[in-house]
Design a protein around this motif. Structure first.
Motif, PDB file in Angstrom:
ATOM      1  N   TYR A   1      34.070 -38.264  52.050  1.00 46.82           N
ATOM      2  CA  TYR A   1      32.808 -38.675  52.651  1.00 46.82           C
ATOM      3  C   TYR A   1      32.082 -37.500  53.299  1.00 46.82           C
ATOM      4  O   TYR A   1      30.851 -37.476  53.341  1.00 46.82           O
ATOM      5  CB  TYR A   1      33.034 -39.799  53.657  1.00 46.82           C
ATOM      6  CG  TYR A   1      33.481 -41.083  52.986  1.00 46.82           C
ATOM      7  CD1 TYR A   1      32.625 -41.780  52.158  1.00 46.82           C
ATOM      8  CD2 TYR A   1      34.760 -41.575  53.160  1.00 46.82           C
ATOM      9  CE1 TYR A   1      33.023 -42.943  51.524  1.00 46.82           C
ATOM     10  CE2 TYR A   1      35.172 -42.733  52.532  1.00 46.82           C
ATOM     11  CZ  TYR A   1      34.297 -43.415  51.717  1.00 46.82           C
ATOM     12  OH  TYR A   1      34.694 -44.549  51.083  1.00 46.82           O
ATOM     13  N   GLU A   2      32.811 -36.521  53.798  1.00 42.34           N
ATOM     14  CA  GLU A   2      32.169 -35.338  54.351  1.00 42.34           C
ATOM     15  C   GLU A   2      31.453 -34.551  53.260  1.00 42.34           C
ATOM     16  O   GLU A   2      30.333 -34.075  53.461  1.00 42.34           O
ATOM     17  CB  GLU A   2      33.203 -34.464  55.055  1.00 42.34           C
ATOM     18  CG  GLU A   2      33.709 -35.055  56.353  1.00 42.34           C
ATOM     19  CD  GLU A   2      34.833 -34.247  56.977  1.00 42.34           C
ATOM     20  OE1 GLU A   2      35.280 -33.255  56.365  1.00 42.34           O
ATOM     21  OE2 GLU A   2      35.275 -34.643  58.071  1.00 42.34           O
ATOM     22  N   GLU A   3      32.087 -34.412  52.103  1.00 43.51           N
ATOM     23  CA  GLU A   3      31.456 -33.704  50.987  1.00 43.51           C
ATOM     24  C   GLU A   3      30.218 -34.452  50.494  1.00 43.51           C
ATOM     25  O   GLU A   3      29.182 -33.848  50.216  1.00 43.51           O
ATOM     26  CB  GLU A   3      32.448 -33.538  49.834  1.00 43.51           C
ATOM     27  CG  GLU A   3      33.576 -32.583  50.134  1.00 43.51           C
ATOM     28  CD  GLU A   3      34.620 -32.538  49.029  1.00 43.51           C
ATOM     29  OE1 GLU A   3      34.439 -33.221  48.005  1.00 43.51           O
ATOM     30  OE2 GLU A   3      35.615 -31.814  49.214  1.00 43.51           O
ATOM     31  N   ILE A   4      30.323 -35.761  50.401  1.00 42.52           N
ATOM     32  CA  ILE A   4      29.205 -36.579  49.928  1.00 42.52           C
ATOM     33  C   ILE A   4      28.025 -36.507  50.901  1.00 42.52           C
ATOM     34  O   ILE A   4      26.875 -36.499  50.490  1.00 42.52           O
ATOM     35  CB  ILE A   4      29.661 -38.042  49.756  1.00 42.52           C
ATOM     36  CG1 ILE A   4      30.711 -38.157  48.688  1.00 42.52           C
ATOM     37  CG2 ILE A   4      28.503 -38.965  49.458  1.00 42.52           C
ATOM     38  CD1 ILE A   4      30.206 -38.154  47.290  1.00 42.52           C
ATOM     39  N   SER A   5      28.320 -36.447  52.183  1.00 41.38           N
ATOM     40  CA  SER A   5      27.250 -36.444  53.179  1.00 41.38           C
ATOM     41  C   SER A   5      26.409 -35.174  53.120  1.00 41.38           C
ATOM     42  O   SER A   5      25.243 -35.185  53.507  1.00 41.38           O
ATOM     43  CB  SER A   5      27.820 -36.634  54.578  1.00 41.38           C
ATOM     44  OG  SER A   5      28.581 -35.512  54.948  1.00 41.38           O
ATOM     45  N   PHE A   6      26.950 -34.074  52.608  1.00 40.46           N
ATOM     46  CA  PHE A   6      26.206 -32.826  52.537  1.00 40.46           C
ATOM     47  C   PHE A   6      25.490 -32.631  51.201  1.00 40.46           C
ATOM     48  O   PHE A   6      24.766 -31.656  51.036  1.00 40.46           O
ATOM     49  CB  PHE A   6      27.129 -31.634  52.787  1.00 40.46           C
ATOM     50  CG  PHE A   6      27.534 -31.508  54.224  1.00 40.46           C
ATOM     51  CD1 PHE A   6      26.596 -31.235  55.203  1.00 40.46           C
ATOM     52  CD2 PHE A   6      28.846 -31.680  54.597  1.00 40.46           C
ATOM     53  CE1 PHE A   6      26.968 -31.123  56.528  1.00 40.46           C
ATOM     54  CE2 PHE A   6      29.231 -31.577  55.914  1.00 40.46           C
ATOM     55  CZ  PHE A   6      28.291 -31.306  56.890  1.00 40.46           C
ATOM     56  N   LEU A   7      25.637 -33.540  50.270  1.00 42.92           N
ATOM     57  CA  LEU A   7      24.985 -33.385  48.971  1.00 42.92           C
ATOM     58  C   LEU A   7      23.456 -33.309  49.060  1.00 42.92           C
ATOM     59  O   LEU A   7      22.859 -32.432  48.435  1.00 42.92           O
ATOM     60  CB  LEU A   7      25.411 -34.507  48.021  1.00 42.92           C
ATOM     61  CG  LEU A   7      26.794 -34.344  47.408  1.00 42.92           C
ATOM     62  CD1 LEU A   7      27.113 -35.539  46.527  1.00 42.92           C
ATOM     63  CD2 LEU A   7      26.910 -33.077  46.612  1.00 42.92           C
TER      64      LEU A   7
ATOM     65  N   ARG B   1      18.523 -29.418  48.603  1.00 42.43           N
ATOM     66  CA  ARG B   1      17.334 -28.763  49.165  1.00 42.43           C
ATOM     67  C   ARG B   1      17.501 -27.243  49.164  1.00 42.43           C
ATOM     68  O   ARG B   1      16.572 -26.514  48.891  1.00 42.43           O
ATOM     69  CB  ARG B   1      17.069 -29.267  50.576  1.00 42.43           C
ATOM     70  CG  ARG B   1      16.589 -30.696  50.602  1.00 42.43           C
ATOM     71  CD  ARG B   1      16.290 -31.139  52.001  1.00 42.43           C
ATOM     72  NE  ARG B   1      15.981 -32.566  51.978  1.00 42.43           N
ATOM     73  CZ  ARG B   1      16.057 -33.344  53.028  1.00 42.43           C
ATOM     74  NH1 ARG B   1      16.411 -32.854  54.194  1.00 42.43           N
ATOM     75  NH2 ARG B   1      15.768 -34.621  52.935  1.00 42.43           N
ATOM     76  N   LYS B   2      18.701 -26.773  49.461  1.00 39.31           N
ATOM     77  CA  LYS B   2      18.939 -25.330  49.443  1.00 39.31           C
ATOM     78  C   LYS B   2      18.793 -24.771  48.041  1.00 39.31           C
ATOM     79  O   LYS B   2      18.237 -23.720  47.834  1.00 39.31           O
ATOM     80  CB  LYS B   2      20.345 -25.036  49.995  1.00 39.31           C
ATOM     81  CG  LYS B   2      20.475 -25.224  51.476  1.00 39.31           C
ATOM     82  CD  LYS B   2      21.886 -24.915  51.935  1.00 39.31           C
ATOM     83  CE  LYS B   2      22.044 -25.188  53.423  1.00 39.31           C
ATOM     84  NZ  LYS B   2      23.424 -24.957  53.865  1.00 39.31           N
TER      85      LYS B   2
END
Length: 62
Positions: free
Chosen positions: A45-51, A56-57
């Motif tokens: 879930y941590e990886e998914i939250s930063f997608l 944008r980057k």
């Protein structure tokens, strides 16, 4: 088969069975969803939250 079910649930005395079946199905579905959510590791879930932020980057770099 469907016509049998329509005929069976048409009467007022049999509607309680239908409600009970639907309650059990809802509870099973809800339990399965909770199981799949809590069975994943927190890192997933941590990886998914930063997608969205990573997209944008990448767009700015183009």
């Amino acid at each position: 088969m469907i016509s049998f079910l329509k005929h069976y649930f048409k009467g007022e005395k049999n509607i309680g069975i239908f409600q009970s079946i639907m309650l059990i199905l809802f509870f099973l579905f809800f339990s399965l969803i909770l199981f799949f959510i809590f069975s994943k590791p927190k890192k997933y879930y941590e990886e998914i939250s930063f997608l969205p932020l990573n997209d944008r980057k990448k767009q700015k770099d183009l």
